[in-house]
Scaffold this active site. Structure first.
Site, PDB file in Angstrom:
ATOM      1  N   GLY A  51     -49.069  31.991 -16.129  1.00  0.00           N
ATOM      2  CA  GLY A  51     -50.478  32.019 -15.778  1.00  0.00           C
ATOM      3  C   GLY A  51     -50.915  31.472 -14.438  1.00  0.00           C
ATOM      4  O   GLY A  51     -52.079  31.630 -14.080  1.00  0.00           O
ATOM      5  N   ARG A 104     -55.190  48.020 -10.619  1.00  0.00           N
ATOM      6  CA  ARG A 104     -55.815  46.716 -10.870  1.00  0.00           C
ATOM      7  C   ARG A 104     -57.269  46.623 -10.419  1.00  0.00           C
ATOM      8  O   ARG A 104     -58.037  45.869 -10.977  1.00  0.00           O
ATOM      9  CB  ARG A 104     -54.967  45.575 -10.303  1.00  0.00           C
ATOM     10  N   GLU A 120     -43.522  30.411 -18.450  1.00  0.00           N
ATOM     11  CA  GLU A 120     -43.190  31.831 -18.255  1.00  0.00           C
ATOM     12  C   GLU A 120     -43.953  32.445 -17.103  1.00  0.00           C
ATOM     13  O   GLU A 120     -44.797  33.327 -17.317  1.00  0.00           O
ATOM     14  CB  GLU A 120     -43.554  32.622 -19.511  1.00  0.00           C
ATOM     15  N   PRO A 121     -43.711  32.013 -15.878  1.00  0.00           N
ATOM     16  CA  PRO A 121     -44.440  32.613 -14.755  1.00  0.00           C
ATOM     17  C   PRO A 121     -44.004  34.039 -14.506  1.00  0.00           C
ATOM     18  O   PRO A 121     -42.817  34.363 -14.549  1.00  0.00           O
ATOM     19  CB  PRO A 121     -44.047  31.718 -13.574  1.00  0.00           C
ATOM     20  N   GLY A 122     -44.978  34.899 -14.270  1.00  0.00           N
ATOM     21  CA  GLY A 122     -44.678  36.276 -13.885  1.00  0.00           C
ATOM     22  C   GLY A 122     -45.268  36.525 -12.516  1.00  0.00           C
ATOM     23  O   GLY A 122     -44.582  36.605 -11.507  1.00  0.00           O
ATOM     24  N   TYR A 124     -47.679  43.302 -11.603  1.00  0.00           N
ATOM     25  CA  TYR A 124     -48.554  44.169 -12.401  1.00  0.00           C
ATOM     26  C   TYR A 124     -49.065  45.373 -11.614  1.00  0.00           C
ATOM     27  O   TYR A 124     -50.151  45.863 -11.872  1.00  0.00           O
ATOM     28  CB  TYR A 124     -49.734  43.369 -12.972  1.00  0.00           C
ATOM     29  N   TYR A 151     -59.751  45.775 -13.292  1.00  0.00           N
ATOM     30  CA  TYR A 151     -60.312  44.403 -13.256  1.00  0.00           C
ATOM     31  C   TYR A 151     -61.150  44.101 -12.024  1.00  0.00           C
ATOM     32  O   TYR A 151     -61.523  42.949 -11.817  1.00  0.00           O
ATOM     33  CB  TYR A 151     -59.188  43.355 -13.270  1.00  0.00           C
ATOM     34  N   CYS A 176     -58.222  62.293  -9.174  1.00  0.00           N
ATOM     35  CA  CYS A 176     -59.500  62.913  -9.519  1.00  0.00           C
ATOM     36  C   CYS A 176     -60.236  61.989 -10.481  1.00  0.00           C
ATOM     37  O   CYS A 176     -60.288  62.246 -11.693  1.00  0.00           O
ATOM     38  CB  CYS A 176     -59.263  64.265 -10.155  1.00  0.00           C
ATOM     39  N   GLU A 177     -60.771  60.933  -9.938  1.00  0.00           N
ATOM     40  CA  GLU A 177     -61.424  59.902 -10.753  1.00  0.00           C
ATOM     41  C   GLU A 177     -62.217  59.037  -9.775  1.00  0.00           C
ATOM     42  O   GLU A 177     -61.624  58.421  -8.877  1.00  0.00           O
ATOM     43  CB  GLU A 177     -60.308  59.077 -11.427  1.00  0.00           C
TER      44      GLU A 177
HETATM   45  N1  LLP Z   1     -46.275  34.846 -21.056  1.00  0.00           N
HETATM   46  C1  LLP Z   1     -47.063  35.581 -21.842  1.00  0.00           C
HETATM   47  C2  LLP Z   1     -46.968  35.449 -23.284  1.00  0.00           C
HETATM   48  C3  LLP Z   1     -47.968  36.498 -21.264  1.00  0.00           C
HETATM   49  O1  LLP Z   1     -48.765  37.218 -22.056  1.00  0.00           O
HETATM   50  C4  LLP Z   1     -48.024  36.625 -19.857  1.00  0.00           C
HETATM   51  C5  LLP Z   1     -48.934  37.585 -19.236  1.00  0.00           C
HETATM   52  C6  LLP Z   1     -47.173  35.830 -19.077  1.00  0.00           C
HETATM   53  C7  LLP Z   1     -46.319  34.945 -19.710  1.00  0.00           C
HETATM   54  C8  LLP Z   1     -47.154  35.902 -17.574  1.00  0.00           C
HETATM   55  O2  LLP Z   1     -48.342  35.497 -17.031  1.00  0.00           O
HETATM   56  P1  LLP Z   1     -48.504  35.375 -15.443  1.00  0.00           P
HETATM   57  O3  LLP Z   1     -47.700  34.179 -14.977  1.00  0.00           O
HETATM   58  O4  LLP Z   1     -48.002  36.619 -14.858  1.00  0.00           O
HETATM   59  O5  LLP Z   1     -49.955  35.179 -15.242  1.00  0.00           O
HETATM   60  N2  LLP Z   1     -52.057  43.069 -16.203  1.00  0.00           N
HETATM   61  C9  LLP Z   1     -52.798  41.864 -15.857  1.00  0.00           C
HETATM   62  C10 LLP Z   1     -52.063  40.613 -16.276  1.00  0.00           C
HETATM   63  C11 LLP Z   1     -51.754  40.573 -17.742  1.00  0.00           C
HETATM   64  C12 LLP Z   1     -51.014  39.337 -18.105  1.00  0.00           C
HETATM   65  C13 LLP Z   1     -50.401  39.496 -19.462  1.00  0.00           C
HETATM   66  N3  LLP Z   1     -49.644  38.380 -19.905  1.00  0.00           N
HETATM   67  C14 LLP Z   1     -53.071  41.847 -14.360  1.00  0.00           C
HETATM   68  O6  LLP Z   1     -52.729  42.803 -13.687  1.00  0.00           O
HETATM   69  O7  LLP Z   1     -53.673  40.914 -13.855  1.00  0.00           O
END
Ligand code: LLP
Length: 431
Positions: A248, A330, A290-292, A390, A334, A361-362
């Site tokens: 997050g 995105r 869990e950083p993404g 993402y 959002y 086309c949107e």
């Molecule tokens: N762990 C869990 C259980 C999650 O649901 C997520 C993200 C993460 C870790 C990773 O979170 P991060 O560090 O990336 O914030 N599609 C959206 C983001 C959806 C996030 C879903 N879950 C966007 O483009 O902003």
């Protein structure tokens, strides 16, 4: 520039990870997704070092693969020695066939089907993060049939509002994810999990949301989770060895986003956890995160070729590009802010305000509105920054537009991690 891997060279071209973006656009064509491999590795190492420093033994980051999933990213994570989270059989398959050691993976999802659970077990996923009661029983039955004891975490909802976009907020009591603590259902489920023979409970998971800049939502959630861990210890004699705080942390999409030091934030979370553990007379569990986004977002950039430049006198201007919501949905979803730069003349005077529109086309297919840039010409290259998270993972084939390639840059070589989708690829499922 919003990130230290971006600059402008003597030709006035935007550079990324030390590479001339206009040259990369010529070499690979556009739309083109670029990934800075060294930036990804730096972020992973930053998390690892901070988590090992501030949290007890066994604490570690996992890369949330949903942010950017392909075989090469899992190979990089395997080389860096970190765990991953996966959310579907497709992600499991991608990681497993990339040679990722699946015992180091965590499988999430609010609706894992029986066949998903079977697939996860066949692929030797390390932990399944159980989202609710019926999944718990289904997993116990499937693990029993496979003759194994499956390690699990239980996903709980701490009831936190992280003040982020509501579509990416997940920790509230009424969320579709997890089991609520507040209603007493979480404790009931722990009791049930402890009675089952084919699952072994390692601890608990929570995730409050995404694109968060403060440590407060994490510390608030962690304190509620620790209270719960103490309650489970006192009432059920179960001591959780692991607490997973989810992902997050936010990233800079524009100059107005703060630059955050993840190590500092982790230290703040650790201090709050320490205090709470002392108050509860609890030994701090191993902490997982869990950083993404914060691992891959600023390691990404997308290049487009400018097509039509349309001025509607007295109204607004449009700059249309050869990609759009198909490679970056995105803004459509959002209204996410992005920094857009005319890569071909990155140091020219910015005196033109336009909406950057995609090719679909949107009407909602926009990348950004009110962008101030030099007035672009057809054929010039436009860069959208911070697109590593993402974007590709949410790409689609709307209008049968093919997905762009992803090219990795590491200073020594530039190489294709995902090739460009061809027309034949697009038709490959059609009978
Ligand atoms: N762990 C869990 C259980 C999650 O649901 C997520 C993200 C993460 C870790 C990773 O979170 P991060 O560090 O990336 O914030 N599609 C959206 C983001 C959806 C996030 C879903 N879950 C966007 O483009 O902003």
């Amino acid at each position: 520039m919003i990130c230290d891997n971006i600059s402008v060279n003597g030709r006035g071209h935007l550079t990324f990870a030390g590479y001339d973006t206009v040259e990369l656009a010529e070499k690979y064509g556009t739309p083109l997704c670029l990934m800075d491999e060294n930036k990804i590795r730096d972020h992973v190492r930053g998390y690892k070092v901070a988590m090992e420093k501030y949290f007890p033994a066994g604490s570690a980051p996992e890369f949330a693969g949903k942010a950017f999933s392909c075989r090469q990213i899992y190979r990089i994570m395997a080389e860096e020695g970190i765990d991953i989270d996966v959310v579907s059989p497709g992600e499991i398959y991608t990681a497993a066939t990339a040679g990722f050691p699946m015992e180091n993976s965590f499988f999430h999802g609010n609706n894992k089907t029986d066949s998903d659970l079977r697939f996860a077990i066949e692929n030797k996923v390390g932990h399944i993060v159980v989202d609710g009661e019926d999944e718990l029983f289904a997993l116990n039955r499937i693990a029993g049939a496979a003759g194994i004891v499956q390690k699990i975490l239980l996903r709980l909802t701490p009831g936190i509002d992280p003040h982020t976009h509501k579509k990416i907020s997940t920790g509230a009591v009424d969320s579709k994810f997890g089991v609520p603590i507040e209603t007493g259902q979480a404790l009931e489920l722990v009791k049930k999990a402890l009675e089952l023979k084919n699952v072994s409970l390692s601890g608990f998971h929570c995730h409050v949301g995404s694109q968060i800049f403060e440590s407060r939502p994490f510390t608030d959630a962690a304190e509620i989770m620790l209270d719960f861990i103490a309650e489970a210890r006192d009432r059920l004699k179960f001591t959780a060895g692991t607490l997973n705080l989810g992902g997050g942390f936010g990233v800079r999409y524009t100059e107005s986003d703060p630059a955050i030091d993840y190590g500092e934030k982790i230290a703040e979370v650790a201090a709050a956890l320490q205090k709470k553990c002392s108050a509860l007379k609890l030994e701090m569990p191993a902490i997982l995160m869990e950083p993404g986004r914060s691992i891959v977002a600023d390691a990404g950039m997308t290049l487009y070729t400018v097509g039509s430049v349309k001025e509607i006198k007295g109204y607004k201007n449009y700059v249309s590009i050869d990609g759009g919501m198909t490679d970056n949905p995105r803004y459509t979803l959002y209204e996410s802010p992005y920094t857009v730069i005319l890569a071909s003349r990155a140091d020219a005077v910015k005196n033109f305000t336009a909406t950057v529109a995609g090719r679909c086309c949107e009407s909602g297919d926009l990348i950004q509105e009110n962008v101030v840039m030099p007035k672009p010409c057809r054929g010039e290259i436009l860069a959208v920054l911070t697109t590593g998270a993402y974007n590709y993972s949410m790409a689609s084939n709307y209008n049968r537009v093919g997905r762009p390639p992803v090219v990795m840059l590491n200073g020594e070589r530039d190489y294709v991690a995902i090739r460009r989708e061809t027309y034949e690829d697009i038709c490959s499922l059609d009978e």
